[in-house]
Design a protein around this motif. Structure first.
Motif, PDB file in Angstrom:
ATOM      1  N   ILE A 128      78.343  31.075  26.286  1.00 22.03           N
ATOM      2  CA  ILE A 128      79.089  30.107  27.091  1.00 22.03           C
ATOM      3  C   ILE A 128      79.631  29.008  26.183  1.00 22.03           C
ATOM      4  CG2 ILE A 128      78.887  28.326  28.873  1.00 22.03           C
ATOM      5  CD1 ILE A 128      76.854  30.005  30.277  1.00 22.03           C
ATOM      6  N   GLN A 129      80.878  28.646  26.416  1.00 20.57           N
ATOM      7  CA  GLN A 129      81.471  27.521  25.689  1.00 20.57           C
ATOM      8  C   GLN A 129      81.806  26.416  26.688  1.00 20.57           C
ATOM      9  OE1 GLN A 129      84.364  27.347  22.040  1.00 20.57           O
ATOM     10  NE2 GLN A 129      85.634  27.658  23.847  1.00 20.57           N
ATOM     11  N   ILE A 130      81.296  25.219  26.389  1.00 19.43           N
ATOM     12  CA  ILE A 130      81.515  24.072  27.267  1.00 19.43           C
ATOM     13  C   ILE A 130      82.384  23.046  26.549  1.00 19.43           C
ATOM     14  CG2 ILE A 130      80.423  22.195  28.551  1.00 19.43           C
ATOM     15  CD1 ILE A 130      77.930  23.878  28.805  1.00 19.43           C
ATOM     16  N   LYS A 131      83.423  22.603  27.252  1.00 20.58           N
ATOM     17  CA  LYS A 131      84.268  21.520  26.771  1.00 20.58           C
ATOM     18  C   LYS A 131      84.177  20.403  27.798  1.00 20.58           C
ATOM     19  CE  LYS A 131      87.642  24.584  24.538  1.00 20.58           C
ATOM     20  NZ  LYS A 131      89.083  24.928  24.419  1.00 20.58           N
ATOM     21  N   CYS A 132      83.667  19.245  27.396  1.00 24.39           N
ATOM     22  CA  CYS A 132      83.514  18.174  28.380  1.00 24.39           C
ATOM     23  C   CYS A 132      83.871  16.818  27.789  1.00 24.39           C
ATOM     24  CB  CYS A 132      82.089  18.155  28.936  1.00 24.39           C
ATOM     25  SG  CYS A 132      80.821  17.596  27.785  1.00 24.39           S
ATOM     26  N   THR A 133      84.397  15.979  28.663  1.00 21.24           N
ATOM     27  CA  THR A 133      84.640  14.572  28.366  1.00 21.24           C
ATOM     28  C   THR A 133      84.182  13.799  29.593  1.00 21.24           C
ATOM     29  OG1 THR A 133      86.862  14.410  29.329  1.00 21.24           O
ATOM     30  CG2 THR A 133      86.703  15.235  27.063  1.00 21.24           C
ATOM     31  N   VAL A 134      84.380  12.501  29.577  1.00 21.70           N
ATOM     32  CA  VAL A 134      84.005  11.709  30.743  1.00 21.70           C
ATOM     33  C   VAL A 134      84.917  12.015  31.928  1.00 21.70           C
ATOM     34  CG1 VAL A 134      85.495   9.740  30.222  1.00 21.70           C
ATOM     35  CG2 VAL A 134      83.357   9.372  31.461  1.00 21.70           C
ATOM     36  N   PHE A 135      86.059  12.671  31.664  1.00 24.17           N
ATOM     37  CA  PHE A 135      87.027  12.932  32.718  1.00 24.17           C
ATOM     38  C   PHE A 135      86.946  14.347  33.295  1.00 24.17           C
ATOM     39  CE2 PHE A 135      89.026   9.816  29.800  1.00 24.17           C
ATOM     40  CZ  PHE A 135      89.007   8.726  30.657  1.00 24.17           C
ATOM     41  N   GLY A 136      86.185  15.244  32.702  1.00 17.08           N
ATOM     42  CA  GLY A 136      86.114  16.591  33.249  1.00 17.08           C
ATOM     43  C   GLY A 136      85.380  17.571  32.354  1.00 17.08           C
TER      44      GLY A 136
END
Length: 245
Positions: A128-136
């Motif tokens: 699994i690859q997760i891309k996250c920021t405070v916006f999504g």
């Protein structure tokens, strides 16, 4: 992120913004500069939004906020977690029980339901690859048993103070390019992953699918993951190399 940033932080931020706005008005008055409060508030809000966007918008490894979070890991708990990266592990499904039930039905034979509880879950390597920021948050995953790819359609993350963890919930659509003739071309599913405050390099949870639900073959199971990389910008071919049968 949804429902992650503490209420006290929002309250303090709004309070600080009000103080800055009030102070700016008082500072400008002795200088003979009159700025309408509404215009000043609008300008201050625009500057604040641009600053926050520049700081938090990117998920890249060397984005400003991720550098700060690596320097001060406690921010993962106080504010919100940096879950960016590549996670590998195993998804275990109830497929063995489904096959046993189908076999008994097709052969018209009796079966002891207690035997189903003794069947082992069927394991499948998953990355699994997760891309996250405070916006999504964006999530993609791959499994080797069906050469399938899943992409999250909706995501949410919230705190669970009772277990000192974050719960990442998401719905996804999975494509099965090498499916069996009796399998569905794609299906929708959902998953819940739990990340403990004390160790954000591991995760565990459960998933459910709508796969072949018309004839009772919709699967469910559990997932265990370990983070192996902070890089969240790998290509499909690079991610598939982490799948080990």
């Amino acid at each position: 992120m949804q429902r992650v940033i503490p209420k006290w932080l929002w309250t303090m931020s709004l309070f600080a913004f009000g103080l800055v706005l009030l102070s700016s008005t008082k500072i400008l008055e002795p200088l003979g500069i009159k700025v309408p409060a509404l215009r000043l508030a609008s300008s201050a809000a625009s500057v604040a939004i641009l600053a926050l966007s520049a700081f938090f918008a990117s998920h890249a490894r060397y984005s400003p906020w991720r550098i700060v979070w690596r320097t001060a890991p406690a921010l993962n708990r106080w504010l919100f977690p940096d879950l960016n990266g590549v996670w590998v592990g195993t998804a275990r499904s109830n497929w063995a029980a489904i096959e046993r039930l189908r076999s008994a039905a097709s052969e018209n034979t009796a079966m002891n339901l207690e035997d189903l509880f003794e069947l082992e879950l069927k394991p499948s390597p998953i990355v699994i690859q997760i891309k996250c920021t405070v916006f999504g948050i964006r999530i993609v995953s791959y499994q080797s048993n069906t050469d399938s790819k899943s992409c999250a359609m909706s995501t949410g993350i919230e705190r669970d103070e009772r277990s000192d963890s974050y719960d990442l919930t998401y719905t996804y659509r999975q494509e099965n390019p090498t499916r069996a003739i009796t399998d569905s071309e794609d299906h929708i599913g959902a998953a819940v992953l739990q990340f403990e405050y004390a160790d954000l390099t591991t995760a565990k949870g459960n998933y459910w699918t709508k796969r072949c639900w018309q004839d009772g073959r919709n699967t469910a199971g559990n997932i265990e993951l370990k983070k192996i990389s902070d890089n969240s910008d790998l290509s499909m071919s690079e991610l598939s190399q982490y799948l080990v049968a």
